[in-house]
Each structure stands twice: as structure tokens, then as C-alpha cells.
Design a protein around this motif. Sequence first.
Motif, PDB file in Angstrom:
ATOM      1  N   LEU A 207      -5.772 -16.528  -7.954  1.00 10.91           N
ATOM      2  CA  LEU A 207      -7.088 -17.002  -8.400  1.00 10.91           C
ATOM      3  C   LEU A 207      -7.490 -16.339  -9.712  1.00 10.91           C
ATOM      4  O   LEU A 207      -8.204 -16.934 -10.527  1.00 10.91           O
ATOM      5  CB  LEU A 207      -8.141 -16.724  -7.327  1.00 10.91           C
ATOM      6  N   ASP A 208      -7.019 -15.114  -9.934  1.00 10.93           N
ATOM      7  CA  ASP A 208      -7.369 -14.397 -11.165  1.00 10.93           C
ATOM      8  C   ASP A 208      -6.734 -15.031 -12.400  1.00 10.93           C
ATOM      9  O   ASP A 208      -7.167 -14.759 -13.523  1.00 10.93           O
ATOM     10  CB  ASP A 208      -6.936 -12.932 -11.058  1.00 10.93           C
ATOM     11  N   THR A 209      -5.705 -15.854 -12.206  1.00  7.35           N
ATOM     12  CA  THR A 209      -5.043 -16.481 -13.351  1.00  7.35           C
ATOM     13  C   THR A 209      -5.702 -17.799 -13.746  1.00  7.35           C
ATOM     14  O   THR A 209      -5.370 -18.359 -14.790  1.00  7.35           O
ATOM     15  CB  THR A 209      -3.551 -16.750 -13.037  1.00  7.35           C
ATOM     16  N   LEU A 210      -6.609 -18.293 -12.928  1.00  8.14           N
ATOM     17  CA  LEU A 210      -7.225 -19.607 -13.163  1.00  8.14           C
ATOM     18  C   LEU A 210      -8.465 -19.439 -14.043  1.00  8.14           C
ATOM     19  O   LEU A 210      -9.604 -19.500 -13.578  1.00  8.14           O
ATOM     20  CB  LEU A 210      -7.568 -20.268 -11.832  1.00  8.14           C
ATOM     21  N   GLU A 211      -8.236 -19.227 -15.322  1.00  4.80           N
ATOM     22  CA  GLU A 211      -9.328 -18.891 -16.238  1.00  4.80           C
ATOM     23  C   GLU A 211     -10.260 -20.073 -16.486  1.00  4.80           C
ATOM     24  O   GLU A 211     -11.421 -19.875 -16.852  1.00  4.80           O
ATOM     25  CB  GLU A 211      -8.745 -18.388 -17.561  1.00  4.80           C
ATOM     26  N   ARG A 212      -9.759 -21.289 -16.310  1.00  2.95           N
ATOM     27  CA  ARG A 212     -10.587 -22.468 -16.579  1.00  2.95           C
ATOM     28  C   ARG A 212     -11.067 -23.132 -15.290  1.00  2.95           C
ATOM     29  O   ARG A 212     -11.268 -24.329 -15.231  1.00  2.95           O
ATOM     30  CB  ARG A 212      -9.821 -23.459 -17.462  1.00  2.95           C
ATOM     31  N   TRP A 213     -11.230 -22.323 -14.250  1.00  2.00           N
ATOM     32  CA  TRP A 213     -11.836 -22.775 -12.997  1.00  2.00           C
ATOM     33  C   TRP A 213     -13.235 -22.178 -12.889  1.00  2.00           C
ATOM     34  O   TRP A 213     -13.461 -21.040 -13.337  1.00  2.00           O
ATOM     35  CB  TRP A 213     -11.008 -22.294 -11.806  1.00  2.00           C
ATOM     36  N   PRO A 214     -14.179 -22.893 -12.289  1.00  2.62           N
ATOM     37  CA  PRO A 214     -15.521 -22.310 -12.087  1.00  2.62           C
ATOM     38  C   PRO A 214     -15.439 -21.076 -11.188  1.00  2.62           C
ATOM     39  O   PRO A 214     -14.706 -21.070 -10.185  1.00  2.62           O
ATOM     40  CB  PRO A 214     -16.293 -23.440 -11.395  1.00  2.62           C
ATOM     41  N   ASP A 215     -16.180 -20.049 -11.546  1.00  5.64           N
ATOM     42  CA  ASP A 215     -16.176 -18.821 -10.747  1.00  5.64           C
ATOM     43  C   ASP A 215     -16.603 -19.086  -9.306  1.00  5.64           C
ATOM     44  O   ASP A 215     -16.083 -18.472  -8.367  1.00  5.64           O
ATOM     45  CB  ASP A 215     -17.120 -17.788 -11.379  1.00  5.64           C
ATOM     46  N   LYS A 216     -17.551 -20.016  -9.123  1.00  5.94           N
ATOM     47  CA  LYS A 216     -18.041 -20.273  -7.761  1.00  5.94           C
ATOM     48  C   LYS A 216     -16.943 -20.862  -6.880  1.00  5.94           C
ATOM     49  O   LYS A 216     -16.882 -20.583  -5.683  1.00  5.94           O
ATOM     50  CB  LYS A 216     -19.257 -21.199  -7.786  1.00  5.94           C
ATOM     51  N   VAL A 217     -16.052 -21.662  -7.467  1.00  6.16           N
ATOM     52  CA  VAL A 217     -14.959 -22.248  -6.690  1.00  6.16           C
ATOM     53  C   VAL A 217     -13.949 -21.165  -6.320  1.00  6.16           C
ATOM     54  O   VAL A 217     -13.470 -21.099  -5.178  1.00  6.16           O
ATOM     55  CB  VAL A 217     -14.285 -23.392  -7.461  1.00  6.16           C
ATOM     56  N   LYS A 218     -13.638 -20.311  -7.266  1.00  9.15           N
ATOM     57  CA  LYS A 218     -12.688 -19.229  -6.975  1.00  9.15           C
ATOM     58  C   LYS A 218     -13.246 -18.298  -5.896  1.00  9.15           C
ATOM     59  O   LYS A 218     -12.498 -17.830  -5.024  1.00  9.15           O
ATOM     60  CB  LYS A 218     -12.364 -18.457  -8.261  1.00  9.15           C
ATOM     61  N   LEU A 219     -14.549 -18.040  -5.955  1.00  7.31           N
ATOM     62  CA  LEU A 219     -15.168 -17.192  -4.929  1.00  7.31           C
ATOM     63  C   LEU A 219     -15.107 -17.859  -3.559  1.00  7.31           C
ATOM     64  O   LEU A 219     -14.817 -17.205  -2.553  1.00  7.31           O
ATOM     65  CB  LEU A 219     -16.616 -16.889  -5.313  1.00  7.31           C
ATOM     66  N   MET A 220     -15.371 -19.157  -3.507  1.00  7.19           N
ATOM     67  CA  MET A 220     -15.312 -19.884  -2.245  1.00  7.19           C
ATOM     68  C   MET A 220     -13.910 -19.827  -1.651  1.00  7.19           C
ATOM     69  O   MET A 220     -13.735 -19.650  -0.445  1.00  7.19           O
ATOM     70  CB  MET A 220     -15.758 -21.331  -2.456  1.00  7.19           C
ATOM     71  N   GLN A 221     -12.905 -19.970  -2.507  1.00  7.77           N
ATOM     72  CA  GLN A 221     -11.529 -19.906  -2.007  1.00  7.77           C
ATOM     73  C   GLN A 221     -11.187 -18.493  -1.538  1.00  7.77           C
ATOM     74  O   GLN A 221     -10.543 -18.312  -0.502  1.00  7.77           O
ATOM     75  CB  GLN A 221     -10.553 -20.361  -3.094  1.00  7.77           C
ATOM     76  N   ALA A 222     -11.608 -17.504  -2.304  1.00  7.80           N
ATOM     77  CA  ALA A 222     -11.328 -16.119  -1.908  1.00  7.80           C
ATOM     78  C   ALA A 222     -11.963 -15.807  -0.555  1.00  7.80           C
ATOM     79  O   ALA A 222     -11.346 -15.160   0.305  1.00  7.80           O
ATOM     80  CB  ALA A 222     -11.848 -15.158  -2.973  1.00  7.80           C
ATOM     81  N   ASN A 223     -13.193 -16.278  -0.343  1.00  7.91           N
ATOM     82  CA  ASN A 223     -13.858 -16.037   0.934  1.00  7.91           C
ATOM     83  C   ASN A 223     -13.164 -16.778   2.071  1.00  7.91           C
ATOM     84  O   ASN A 223     -13.109 -16.286   3.198  1.00  7.91           O
ATOM     85  CB  ASN A 223     -15.326 -16.458   0.852  1.00  7.91           C
ATOM     86  N   TRP A 224     -12.653 -17.962   1.788  1.00 10.72           N
ATOM     87  CA  TRP A 224     -11.964 -18.735   2.817  1.00 10.72           C
ATOM     88  C   TRP A 224     -10.651 -18.047   3.206  1.00 10.72           C
ATOM     89  O   TRP A 224     -10.309 -17.977   4.383  1.00 10.72           O
ATOM     90  CB  TRP A 224     -11.694 -20.151   2.317  1.00 10.72           C
ATOM     91  N   ILE A 225      -9.939 -17.542   2.211  1.00  7.71           N
ATOM     92  CA  ILE A 225      -8.704 -16.799   2.499  1.00  7.71           C
ATOM     93  C   ILE A 225      -9.056 -15.527   3.254  1.00  7.71           C
ATOM     94  O   ILE A 225      -8.368 -15.122   4.188  1.00  7.71           O
ATOM     95  CB  ILE A 225      -7.949 -16.491   1.196  1.00  7.71           C
ATOM     96  N   GLY A 226     -10.118 -14.871   2.837  1.00  6.57           N
ATOM     97  CA  GLY A 226     -10.734 -13.806   3.620  1.00  6.57           C
ATOM     98  C   GLY A 226      -9.862 -12.592   3.881  1.00  6.57           C
ATOM     99  O   GLY A 226      -9.639 -12.226   5.025  1.00  6.57           O
ATOM    100  N   ARG A 227      -9.411 -11.948   2.838  1.00  4.20           N
ATOM    101  CA  ARG A 227      -8.617 -10.738   3.024  1.00  4.20           C
ATOM    102  C   ARG A 227      -9.523  -9.579   3.429  1.00  4.20           C
ATOM    103  O   ARG A 227     -10.588  -9.365   2.850  1.00  4.20           O
ATOM    104  CB  ARG A 227      -7.888 -10.366   1.738  1.00  4.20           C
ATOM    105  N   SER A 228      -9.102  -8.842   4.444  1.00  4.44           N
ATOM    106  CA  SER A 228      -9.863  -7.664   4.850  1.00  4.44           C
ATOM    107  C   SER A 228      -8.899  -6.543   5.221  1.00  4.44           C
ATOM    108  O   SER A 228      -7.807  -6.797   5.739  1.00  4.44           O
ATOM    109  CB  SER A 228     -10.777  -7.978   6.039  1.00  4.44           C
ATOM    110  N   GLU A 229      -9.319  -5.325   4.929  1.00  3.54           N
ATOM    111  CA  GLU A 229      -8.539  -4.149   5.294  1.00  3.54           C
ATOM    112  C   GLU A 229      -9.278  -3.440   6.425  1.00  3.54           C
ATOM    113  O   GLU A 229     -10.454  -3.112   6.295  1.00  3.54           O
ATOM    114  CB  GLU A 229      -8.379  -3.218   4.093  1.00  3.54           C
ATOM    115  N   GLY A 230      -8.575  -3.265   7.526  1.00  4.24           N
ATOM    116  CA  GLY A 230      -9.239  -2.657   8.672  1.00  4.24           C
ATOM    117  C   GLY A 230      -8.290  -1.848   9.529  1.00  4.24           C
ATOM    118  O   GLY A 230      -7.218  -1.413   9.073  1.00  4.24           O
ATOM    119  N   LEU A 231      -8.707  -1.647  10.758  1.00  2.00           N
ATOM    120  CA  LEU A 231      -7.960  -0.810  11.679  1.00  2.00           C
ATOM    121  C   LEU A 231      -7.755  -1.580  12.983  1.00  2.00           C
ATOM    122  O   LEU A 231      -8.700  -2.168  13.524  1.00  2.00           O
ATOM    123  CB  LEU A 231      -8.752   0.473  11.956  1.00  2.00           C
TER     124      LEU A 231
END
Length: 879
Positions: A207-231
Motif C-alpha cells: 500500500l505504501d507504493t501506491l502513491e496515486r491512490w487516495p489515502d482514505k482507500v489505503k487506510l480502509m484496506q490496511a484496516n481490513w487486512i488488520g495486522r496486529s502484534e499480540g500475545l
Amino acid sequence: MATERYNPRVAEPRWRKAWDEAGLFRTRNDDPGPKYYVLEMFPYPSGRIHMGHVRNYTMGDVVARYKRAMGCNVLHPMGWDAFGLPAENAARDNKVNPRDWTYANIETMKGQLKTMGLSLDWDREFATCDPSYYRHQQKMFLDFWKAGLVERKSAKVNWDPVDMTVLANEQVIDGRGWRSGAPVEQRDLTQWFFKITKMSQELLDSLDTLERWPDKVKLMQANWIGRSEGLLIRWPLATDTAPEGETELEVYTTRPDTIFGASFMAVAADHPLARKAAEGNPELAAFIDEIRHMGTSAAALETAEKKGFDTGVRVVHPFDENWTLPVYVANFVLMEYGTGAIFGCPSGDQRDLDFANRYGLPVVPVVMPEDADKASFQIIDEAYVDDGVMINSRFLDGMKAKQAFDEVAGRLEAVTIGNRPVAERKVQFRLRDWLISRQRYWGCPIPVIHCEKCGSLPVPDDQLPVELPGDVTFDRPGNPLDHHPKWKHVACPQCGGDARRDTDTMDTFVDSSWYFARFTDPWNEAAPTTLEYVDGPNGWLPVNQYIGGIEHAILHLLYSRFFARAMKATGHLDTVEEPFEGLFTQGMVVHETYRRGSGPNGSYVTPAEVKVEEIDGQRRAVLMTTGEELAIGPIEKMSKSKKNVVDPDDIIASYGADTARWFMLSDSPPDRDVIWTESGVEGAHRFVQRVWRLVSEAAPVLKDATPAAGTEADALEVSRAAHKTVKAVSEEIERLGFNKAVARIYELVNTLSPQLAKAGEPDAATKGALRQAVEMLVLMISPMMPHLAEECWAAIGGRGMAAEQGWPAYDPALVVDDQIALPVQINGKRRGDLTIARDADQVAVESAVLELDFVRKALEGRSPRKVIVVPQRIVNVVV
């Protein structure tokens, strides 16, 4: 002599025919020009285009025509996202074949799109329901399967027992099927999945390489993928409460720092521990069955009343063997997320707090704001979810969240149970594998044969495509492929024995996840893509500009990104991983609503039936047939249910396609909603007529003039205005600022009108400047109002057609302002501006600023203490 009005009903069909006959928009893959691929999300053939289509495809067409004028070899195709449930429902309701319904709609909508004057390469048209298309989709499915990117496994689904089909979470309304109204059941069915989770981290990082994508769309995708670090923590079960064979409960948490605030455990209804506990507990079994009949979408879980059932099982706290916590089955925990179990910390999570308050469970604050008082800080109705400082947490007290996380992880990782650590750090993703199985007829058949002896086998390549049977009926519930008398029965390709086809079809998102690649060479019968044309130095991908609605920001775009990677892994792409270089999400077309009567029983009325008047500053809507006064409702997205839909055919018939196109581009920023108003459309139509009148009346004078930039007086003013407009409009189209480009064209027309209206014959220099400016104007409106541009181009005697011309070039010397406006401050406060020659020296600036009225008034006849000039920036007069 008065000029005849521009008649779009005559002009527009004539120019569309001329473009078609000249083949202007056919794209050659071997054209040596620089490639530019512009694509709008293709439509579903529902029967009629709507104003959202008009806006979407107009924007794409402006880009395509502009880039073509800039010398690019432009690919601008169109096709149809043609499979799906609406066609099946229409078949059932209207007793027609889905194929016939779909292709009839395609024919209608294609005719409508053509009236818009879109510069599309119709030679590349296809529908996803064409066997020639889905044959290649089936081939890719088998290639993905061979590459380990497809899996068949048991999954929990929403099952409608009346319609006998799987429902998406969003199709379950209050626990019932959206169409049948039957109570939905949670069933375990064997389904096909694309293993998108294998690419979770890659899809997130890219997503960081998609410079000509709206930030809101990249954020929505990042949240959907939903990476989390936990225990991942193993909680021992209290032996005297544990069902036979159960010894521990695994819980994944991103907040192990709050472990001393735990007051309960909650597991999903399908968790093994829940099933074991229910074996001897009929009430718990009934509760679990109740949960299985509720919606499982995120929205349903968020709004549903939080319910739980105490299983009687207890877990032992990892840091205190004398501390046990109850285990509940809860309706807000899903097996698909984490481990299907959570520990509830009510003070730090609102959902947990609501649950604890309902069931009278302890609420122990363990994190408080740094400036709070530990003695008085408490949690009652609102959880504290921010990072702060640890309290009531034994050895963690006083720590920040990150330090406490590491402390808990370190201590638990050092403790083992049965040669395994009690806890281990783990990265989790919210993203789940893509379930593609659908129990429907009108979709791409899954090319698999099931044999009791040989198992599940791919259909041999030479037997593709597996086509849908044409002789199906919809008089029975469920999937027509399942009860077709012949279609599913087939010989096993391995042993030759009796076998059956897979009767599921693919999710229609699959069809739209690779169509952009097929457009690059839709004539290739041997393979889904032609590497020479799709990838590499001569390839069309990635799509340079993709345009579509924000509603597709997550699933369609995410699936397309996965597909590009899967196609690369299986040799159908070479280097491309991201399918869309640039993405633009346009706003919706909205319209106010009109209702007869008041209250919930008032019926909606279409805009075509309404006359809106303004009397004494008050707007009033009446029904044209009866004069009945109507209630004017809020502005909302155009929808059939609210009847606030405007038919593009009516607009084009009344005003012409160019008026509709111009209004869509001019009324508001393209990423925002556009409010459709009759007055706005009429204003756009007036401008169409104004441009035609301006050009056609000037044509006799300018027809034989040689276009050239002016150098003096009126001629120079005309040339400066025209060249500045070309520069500005070019820049705005490049950044998709269509409304700003339109505004600059309005300004140019305002500048040209008085010059062209002057009495008498202009001198040769002015005539040449006007001729050049008019040519520039016509070519700048050509991407936006292409039919009008052709009519104007012909009127001034232009060679060929406007659509064939290059984009006008501006002279850099003519777009540089000779004068600048310098802000003028007095004692550091801005009081006005000084307009002066750009190259004026400091002495000239000082002299000019001292002559300004507001400066002279401030000085009151005195000399200034100092005049500070920052060249071409600002002047400060110190009094």
C-alpha cells in the motif's frame, strides 16, 4: 444575421457516426506511441444506465481524449460485469433465462452509453458471462489450485433453508434471509477458498507504493487486512470444572498489559470448549443454537445486544493459581477471529464493560491517564481505551503500555506447561481467506469433478470451458445446477467411473478481479493474457488511471491486487503486482426527494413529475398533473426506492449528451457528491449555446485567418488569456481537477466574447490571435464536450476532426505575468497590495509603495523610518 441555435439532436449522432467510420478510438497494441490505459469500473447490466454511470464514464473519457490528444496510444475499453444474483432473481420472477435477460440489458445499456459520445474501443468488449471469458477464469482457478493458492475446506456459512443457498453476512437481516424471511442457520459446508491470507503482509506493505491512490482507500484496506502484534496465552482450566479431555484455553490478545484487569473469558459458540460444555447442558446447547441464528456481519455484531452464558468452566490466571475466572459463551465472539476466545478486561474495552455490567462481573481499572489520581479513578459506564499508566496490576504498576506488554510477554514466555511456553508473541491478521463458492446458477462454474474413488480432480484443459446448461428451471428452491437431470453427471477424468461436477459457481468478485488484464488482448484464445501486451516494456499494465466508486474501496480492489499477484505466481503476468497505478474514487450523484403527503406513509414522486417554483424566496414543489403541493425532502443518493432518479436518456434527449457531460464536470469537485438540479443543467446548456454562438458568429471573420500569438494591445491580451488557459486546463486535467478546468474555460470565454463582438474588421494581428485562441478553446472543450467541439471545429474550417487533433501547446513566455501583487505591511501588519512590474528593482518598489493611499495616510506627511523589500515576496513600511 442571427446564428441558428446548436441542435444536439442533429449534431451529436452525426459526429458519433463520423468517429465510428474513421475508427478513431480503436486501439492497436503495436502502436509505437507511449501507452496510456484509462479504465472505469465496468457496469453491471441491470437494464438502464443511471447518472452515476454518466459521471463516472465522462470523467474517464475526458482523461482518455486528453491523453490521446497528447500523443499517447490510449486504451479505453468497456465490458460488462454480467454474472450475479439479480439476473437469477429476474429469471425466477419473469420466467426468462438469465442469459437472455442479461444480453438484452447489455444491448440496451450499450446503446445508452454510445449516446454519451464516449471514446471507447468497442472492439474489445466482452461480458464476464461469455464462455470465451470464463473459460480463461476456469483455467486460472486450476493454475492457482496447482500453485497452492486454492483450498477446499469446511467453513461456517449462513444457510437459508428455504432458498437453500449460502447468504453473505449482509444478507442476513435480524437472523432471517433477506429474500425468503426464513430463520438462517449456521452450517458447516465444504467450500472453495482463494488463499489470500498467504499474501497478507505483502498486500499491506505494498500500500505504501501506491502513491496515486487516495489515502482514505489505503487506510480502509490496511484496516481490513488488520495486522496486529499480540500475545498468544495458554490459560489452564481449573481441573474440577474442565470437560473431559480439555486442559487449557488459548487466547490471542493485543493488550496483555491489561491481564490483571481480566474478569471473564468468552468463547465463540462453535469453539470446541463450548461444544464440549454443552454436551451435558441442554440450556447452554439451546443458547448456542440461538446464536447460530443471528447475523455474523460486523454491523450485526456491533449493534446486537451482548449476550452470554456461563459454561461453569473456569480458567486459572497465569500469574495467580488461586485466581480463577468464569468462561462464557458469548454472541460477540467469532471462531474466525483469533482463536475464537478472548479474555474480557471491562475497564479497557467498551464491549467487555457492557457485558460485565450486564452480568455483574468485576470491573478493575488497570490503566488510567497519567495525570489521574489512582485513589479516585474508577470505571463505571465508559471504558478507558487510551494508553496511560498501569495501576492495580501488581508488578506492572507505574509502567506504560508498551513496557507492560513486554514485561508480561517476557515472564510468560519463560514459563512452560508440557514443554510449551505459556505464551508466545504472534502477528495476526484480520483478513480471512476469500470464500468463492456460491450455490447459484448464474456464475462461472467451478471446473472440478468429484469422484468417490479418485477424489476432487481438475477438469482437463481441453474440456474447458465448463459451460452452464441453458435448459434450467427456477421452480424449485436452491441451486438449479444441483437438480439439473444431466449436467452434473460426468465421467471421472482419471478412472472413467461415475462422477459429478462441482455445482457451486464462483463469487462474482472473481469475474471482476482480472478483467483489466483481459482487455489488453481479448482475442487471445489460448491463454487469459498475452504477456507481450499485458506486461513488460510493451505491456499495458498497470492501469494508469482507474476510476470508480468508493464502495469498492475494499473488496474489489483488494481482490484485484491479490489476483495480480496470483497471476504472476502462475505465469499469467511477468512483473506486475499492483494492477492500478492511479486510483480515483468519484462522488455520487444526489438529488432532493419529493413526497405526497407527510409521515412514513407518504409516497415518493419522481423529479420528472415535479415542477419546482420559487415564490417570495420560498421553494415550492407541485405535481405537474394535478397541482398538488409536495413535500421537498432531503438531498440523497439517487435510488429507485426514493424515486429521486433522473433518467440519462431524458436529459440527453432534451439537452444533448454534451450538456450532461459538462454539468457533471463543472458542478463540484469530482471526488465529492454532485447535486443534480434542473437549474444546473439549464445553466450548462446555456453555456453550450454560448460557446456555439461565440464560435459560429466569429467563424466568417476568422475562417481564413492564420493562427498566431499577438504581441501588442488587444491581440496580446487575447493570446495571454488563451495560453494561460491551456496551461491551467492541462494541469487540472492531469490532476483530475475537472471542475477547476471548467472554471478556467468559463474565464476564457468571458475574455474572448467582447473581443469577438467588437464592431468592424479586426486588424491582421488581432485576427490571428483570435483565430488561435478560438482553436485553443475548441480543442480544450473537445474532451469534455466532444460533439460541440466537432461542430465548432467544422465551423471555423479546421482540418480533419477535432478528436484527431493534438492538444494545444502554450508559449511559456505568454503565461508568465509581467506584474505581481506584493503584500504591503505597515509596522508588520498587512494593509494592502502593490501591483508592480515583476522585474522592478528595489528603488522602484520603494517609490511605488510610498505613493499608495493607505501608506501615505499612515505616514501623515512624515518619512518612513525604514522600507524593507523582500524581492517578489513582501514589503514592510516601518513608520
